[in-house]
Structures are given as structure tokens and as C-alpha cells.
Design a protein around this motif. Structure first.
Motif, mmCIF file in Angstrom:
data_model
loop_
_atom_site.group_PDB
_atom_site.id
_atom_site.type_symbol
_atom_site.label_atom_id
_atom_site.label_comp_id
_atom_site.label_asym_id
_atom_site.label_seq_id
_atom_site.Cartn_x
_atom_site.Cartn_y
_atom_site.Cartn_z
ATOM 1 N N ALA A 1 1.095 -0.920 0.228
ATOM 2 C CA ALA A 1 0.001 -0.089 -0.597
ATOM 3 C C ALA A 1 0.986 0.978 -0.175
ATOM 4 N N GLU A 2 0.545 1.828 -0.317
ATOM 5 C CA GLU A 2 1.275 3.432 -0.269
ATOM 6 C C GLU A 2 0.895 4.185 1.192
ATOM 7 N N LYS A 3 3.032 4.786 0.500
ATOM 8 C CA LYS A 3 2.738 5.385 3.000
ATOM 9 C C LYS A 3 1.610 6.298 2.813
ATOM 10 N N LYS A 4 1.567 7.036 3.868
ATOM 11 C CA LYS A 4 0.410 7.785 4.519
ATOM 12 C C LYS A 4 1.222 9.154 4.263
ATOM 13 N N VAL A 5 0.763 10.031 3.999
ATOM 14 C CA VAL A 5 2.080 11.001 4.002
ATOM 15 C C VAL A 5 1.804 12.277 5.079
ATOM 16 N N ILE A 6 2.772 12.368 5.631
ATOM 17 C CA ILE A 6 2.791 13.572 6.949
ATOM 18 C C ILE A 6 3.308 14.548 6.883
ATOM 19 N N ALA A 7 2.456 16.255 7.041
ATOM 20 C CA ALA A 7 2.592 17.234 6.265
ATOM 21 C C ALA A 7 3.283 17.590 8.128
ATOM 22 N N VAL A 8 4.990 18.049 8.410
ATOM 23 C CA VAL A 8 5.440 17.837 8.962
ATOM 24 C C VAL A 8 5.652 19.564 9.550
ATOM 25 N N THR A 9 5.530 20.605 9.577
ATOM 26 C CA THR A 9 5.299 22.025 10.195
ATOM 27 C C THR A 9 7.527 22.450 11.026
ATOM 28 N N GLY A 10 7.963 22.792 11.057
ATOM 29 C CA GLY A 10 9.020 22.930 12.059
ATOM 30 C C GLY A 10 9.541 22.163 11.819
ATOM 31 N N ALA A 11 10.168 21.183 10.683
ATOM 32 C CA ALA A 11 10.860 20.345 10.677
ATOM 33 C C ALA A 11 12.192 20.516 10.573
ATOM 34 N N HIS B 1 -2.637 12.747 4.270
ATOM 35 C CA HIS B 1 -3.128 12.004 5.539
ATOM 36 C C HIS B 1 -2.857 13.103 7.058
ATOM 37 N N GLY B 2 -2.200 13.758 6.778
ATOM 38 C CA GLY B 2 -2.208 14.257 8.600
ATOM 39 C C GLY B 2 -0.981 15.318 8.017
ATOM 40 N N VAL B 3 -1.002 16.137 9.532
ATOM 41 C CA VAL B 3 -0.092 17.473 10.243
ATOM 42 C C VAL B 3 0.047 18.011 11.402
ATOM 43 N N PHE B 4 1.027 18.344 11.097
ATOM 44 C CA PHE B 4 2.028 17.772 12.550
ATOM 45 C C PHE B 4 2.264 20.027 12.645
ATOM 46 N N GLY B 5 1.495 20.625 13.240
ATOM 47 C CA GLY B 5 1.332 21.339 13.351
ATOM 48 C C GLY B 5 1.802 22.533 14.482
ATOM 49 N N VAL B 6 3.238 23.310 14.583
ATOM 50 C CA VAL B 6 3.442 24.099 15.611
ATOM 51 C C VAL B 6 3.802 25.467 15.478
ATOM 52 N N THR B 7 3.732 26.616 16.095
ATOM 53 C CA THR B 7 4.072 27.562 15.733
ATOM 54 C C THR B 7 5.999 27.930 16.588
ATOM 55 N N ARG C 1 -7.139 27.083 8.511
ATOM 56 C CA ARG C 1 -7.769 27.585 6.860
ATOM 57 C C ARG C 1 -6.852 26.569 5.715
ATOM 58 N N ALA C 2 -5.607 26.568 6.132
ATOM 59 C CA ALA C 2 -5.508 26.114 5.140
ATOM 60 C C ALA C 2 -5.234 24.260 5.320
ATOM 61 N N ALA C 3 -5.320 23.406 6.916
ATOM 62 C CA ALA C 3 -5.791 22.517 7.270
ATOM 63 C C ALA C 3 -7.253 21.746 5.962
ATOM 64 N N LYS C 4 -8.437 22.753 6.460
ATOM 65 C CA LYS C 4 -8.988 22.717 5.688
ATOM 66 C C LYS C 4 -9.299 23.100 4.416
ATOM 67 N N ASP C 5 -8.547 24.138 3.977
ATOM 68 C CA ASP C 5 -8.694 23.546 2.294
ATOM 69 C C ASP C 5 -7.845 22.559 1.447
ATOM 70 N N ALA C 6 -7.335 22.103 2.254
ATOM 71 C CA ALA C 6 -6.730 21.407 1.998
ATOM 72 C C ALA C 6 -7.305 19.791 1.839
ATOM 73 N N GLY C 7 -8.758 19.691 2.614
ATOM 74 C CA GLY C 7 -9.374 18.511 3.299
ATOM 75 C C GLY C 7 -8.460 17.859 3.972
ATOM 76 N N VAL C 8 -6.959 18.041 5.330
ATOM 77 C CA VAL C 8 -7.182 17.367 5.651
ATOM 78 C C VAL C 8 -7.033 16.176 6.962
ATOM 79 N N PRO C 9 -7.305 15.032 6.850
ATOM 80 C CA PRO C 9 -7.957 14.157 7.621
ATOM 81 C C PRO C 9 -7.625 14.665 9.148
ATOM 82 N N HIS C 10 -6.691 14.354 9.589
ATOM 83 C CA HIS C 10 -6.196 14.442 11.308
ATOM 84 C C HIS C 10 -4.364 15.028 11.577
ATOM 85 N N PHE C 11 -5.333 16.336 11.471
ATOM 86 C CA PHE C 11 -4.646 17.327 12.031
ATOM 87 C C PHE C 11 -3.657 17.546 13.648
#
Ligand SMILES: NC(=O)c1ccc[n+]([C@@H]2O[C@H](COP(=O)([O-])OP(=O)(O)OC[C@H]3O[C@@H](n4cnc5c(N)ncnc54)[C@H](OP(=O)(O)O)[C@@H]3O)[C@@H](O)[C@H]2O)c1
Length: 316
Positions: free
Chosen positions: A2-12, A75-81, A101-111
Motif C-alpha cells: 500500500a502507498e504510504k500515508k504522508v504526514i506534513a511536518v511544520t517546523g521540520a 493524511h496528516g499534519v503536525f502543526g507547531v508555531t 484554514r490551509a488544513a480545511k482547504d486541503a481537506g486534511v483528515p487528521h491535524f
């Protein structure tokens, strides 16, 4: 496969996000791949992440369009400011709003939103046990995070609210480690009286976040509080004594004395420590060490972290 689910990581390239990137890359069987967000994909740190296997993508939290593009298809975003980059609660809240707002726009399933308490829920601004700062905050870097939680819930972003804790790493890079006093002895100076300070290795926060993603929808809409240890100043000083091989004593000072130390952010941090003392019961109850360890079995105790990091702690 199966294709891996991508997690976007802010402040990487930073502490929390960097830990999340490392945790995903170290767990190839997890089914997740990592998209590391940075303002500068050409930086040495970003190039290193690419070399280790991360997809590196440019995004700036001041630019909601760049976040929308970076969140596409994940699939997911880890958000830190990043409060300490500017010391502005308003700016931090604007950036959190952009993330939502960006997560809503992109339809992110789990933030997963890295947050802290809005301390004004515990004491009104009129409570003068501690000064009100910047006009409308008690602990600005807490209040602006907790005060941003609703950005996610208001617009229906499926969110886990991750309550983090004081980094062990502050003893390295925030200059909070033991210092030699006029008597030549090492002292750990904190305004925590005899209260416990929940704390965690900064890099373990991302490991816990990965554990949350691995558990699917279980924590969506929930608040998860994590820590690696609950220790008093005396207990931390004893750990330093064992790790450094020389006596470190705990020097408990008052929150007023801490606020008056004069370094940038001293008043904010003085209020923060006082909040953790005055609302000890609630602050501890919101964080769960066994849950954190179940999410991330490699979660470090303070002693384990000290053993691995003592050479980074500058003592003269
Ligand atoms: N110190 C503690 O004990 C503690 C405990 C709990 C929570 N926190 C909170 O943790 C937050 C900081 O997290 P951290 O320690 O992981 O940060 P950090 O290590 O200081 O990382 C900062 C990262 O932020 C990125 N960044 C800065 N401004 C940005 C922007 N406008 N857009 C996109 N990325 C930006 C930078 O990446 P690039 O340069 O690559 O873009 C940098 O790598 C703070 O808000 C603090 O209040 C701290």
C-alpha cells in the motif's frame, strides 16, 4: 504494498518537528512517509532531511497559500508555531489560523496541533497574583496557543490537541541549566517552590505525535497531554548531581525574582512557572506519562535524557 500515508511536518528543521521527522524515518514499518516543511529547502538542515529520506517542501506560516500547497494530498499534519521567533501572541495566533484554514482547504483528515493551556481560563486578567503582559495575556506564549485551539474546531478541522510540556532541552539551549554561584557551587535556579515540573525531551514530542497518527481516529477531537517526567527542583538537581558527578543544588527563587531577571521573555516565563505552581493539580492532571509512553515507547526519562545529553550542558 500500500502507498504510504504522508504526514506534513511544520517546523521540520526545529525541535518538535525535527523529532517528528526522525520518528517517522526511524519507523519504516509505520506506513507513514514524511513531508518536511521549511521556509528554505536550500538550508543545510533541510538538505540533511532530504538526504535522510524526507520529502522537503517550502512553506511559510505567514503565507497561507504556501501552506495550502504543502498540505495537498496528505493524511496528516503536525502543526507547531514559533512564539520565541517574534514574542508576539498576535503573530502566533495569525499563524495558527493560517494552519487551520490551509488544513480545511486541503481537506486534511487528521491535524495534530501542538498547543498549551490558555491560562486565562484559570485566572482572569483581573487576578493580580501575576502581572498581565502585553495588555491581555497572563502567559503570552501559552495563551496564544490555547487561544488558537478554536481556529481548528470552529471550521471543523479533524484535530488532536496535543498539550506539550517544558523541554528537558531548555537546560541546554534556553540557558536554564545549572550555574555556578558566588560560593563556587552549581545551582539549578527555578521558581517552582516544592512543586513538580512536567517536562519532556523536545524530540520525543514528535514520537508521541507519530503514536497518535498510528492509532487512527482514536484521538481526533480529543486533547492529549504528554510528559516524560514530573519532577521537583530538588529531584532534578539530584539527577544533575548524579549525571555531572558534582553537586548541584536546587535554588528556589520567587516568581517575582524570576520575572525581574531581565532577559527577553523573563516575565512570560516567570508567569508560566507561577501558573504551573498555582494550578499544579490541573496542570499535572492534564498530562499523562504512561499514555505518552504507550504512544512512544522510546520516551525518555529525565535521567536517560541527561545521560545522553550531559556533554551539551555548559558548566564552567
Ligand atoms: N521550550 C519549551 O520548553 C517549549 C515547551 C513546549 C512548547 N514550546 C513551544 O514550541 C514552539 C517552538 O517549537 P520548536 O522548539 O520546535 O521550534 P524551533 O526548534 O525553534 O524551530 C523553529 C523552526 O521554526 C521554523 N519557522 C520559524 N518561523 C517560521 C515561519 N514563519 N514559517 C514556517 N516555519 C517557521 C524554522 O524552520 P525554517 O527556518 O526551516 O523555516 C525553525 O526550524 C514555541 O512556540 C514554544 O512556545 C516550547
Amino acid at each position: 504494498m500500500a502507498e504510504k500515508k504522508v504526514i506534513a511536518v511544520t517546523g521540520a528543521t526545529g525541535n518538535q518537528g525535527g523529532g517528528m521527522v526522525r520518528a517517522i524515518l526511524a519507523d519504516p514499518g509505520s506506513g507513514f512517509a514524511v513531508r518536511a516543511l521549511t521556509r528554505d529547502p536550500g538550508s543545510d538542515k533541510a538538505k540533511e532531511l532530504a538526504k535522510q529520506g524526507a520529502e522537503v517542501v517550502a512553506a511559510d506560516q505567514d503565507d497561507v497559500g504556501s501552506l495550502k500547497r504543502a498540505f495537498r494530498g496528505v493524511h496528516g499534519v503536525f502543526g507547531v508555531t514559533f512564539f520565541w521567533a517574534h514574542f508576539s501572541p498576535e503573530k502566533e495566533m495569525a499563524q495558527a489560523g493560517n494552519l487551520a484554514r490551509a488544513a480545511k482547504d486541503a481537506g486534511v483528515p487528521h491535524f495534530i496541533w501542538s498547543t498549551l493551556e490558555d491560562t486565562r481560563r484559570f485566572m482572569p486578567l483581573s487576578d493580580n497574583r501575576m502581572p498581565t503582559l502585553q495588555g491581555k495575556y497572563k502567559v503570552p506564549h501559552f495563551d496564544s496557543k490555547g487561544g488558537s485551539d478554536h481556529f481548528f474546531s470552529d471550521i471543523g478541522v479533524p484535530t488532536t490537541f496535543l498539550l506539550t510540556a517544558f523541554y528537558f532541552d531548555n537546560f541546554v539551549f534556553f540557558g536554564m541549566g545549572p550555574k555556578r554561584g558566588p560560593d563556587g557551587k552549581l545551582a539549578l535556579t527555578l521558581p517552582m517552590a516544592d512543586k513538580k515540573l512536567p517536562a519532556i525531551a523536545a524530540g520525543d514530542i514528535g514520537g508521541c505525535a507519530l503514536g497518535i497518527f498510528k492509532r487512527g481516529n482514536e484521538f481526533i477531537g480529543k486533547t492529549v497531554g504528554i510528559a516524560g517526567a514530573f519532577l521537583t527542583g530538588t529531584e532534578m538537581a539530584a539527577s544533575f548531581t548524579r549525571a555531572l558527578g558534582q553537586e548541584v543544588r536546587y535554588n528556589a527563587i520567587s516568581p517575582d525574582a524570576y520575572r525581574a531577571l531581565g532577559f527577553p521573555g523573563a516575565e512570560d516565563l516567570g508567569n508560566m512557572f507561577q501558573f504551573k505552581c498555582d494550578f499544579q493539580k490541573e496542570y499535572l492532571a492534564a498530562r499523562d506519562i504512561p499514555l505518552a509512553r504507550s504512544l512512544y515507547p522510546k520516551l525518555q526519562t529525565f535521567d536517560a535524557w541527561l545521560a545522553a545529553n550531559k556533554s551539551r550542558i555548559a558548566i564552567d
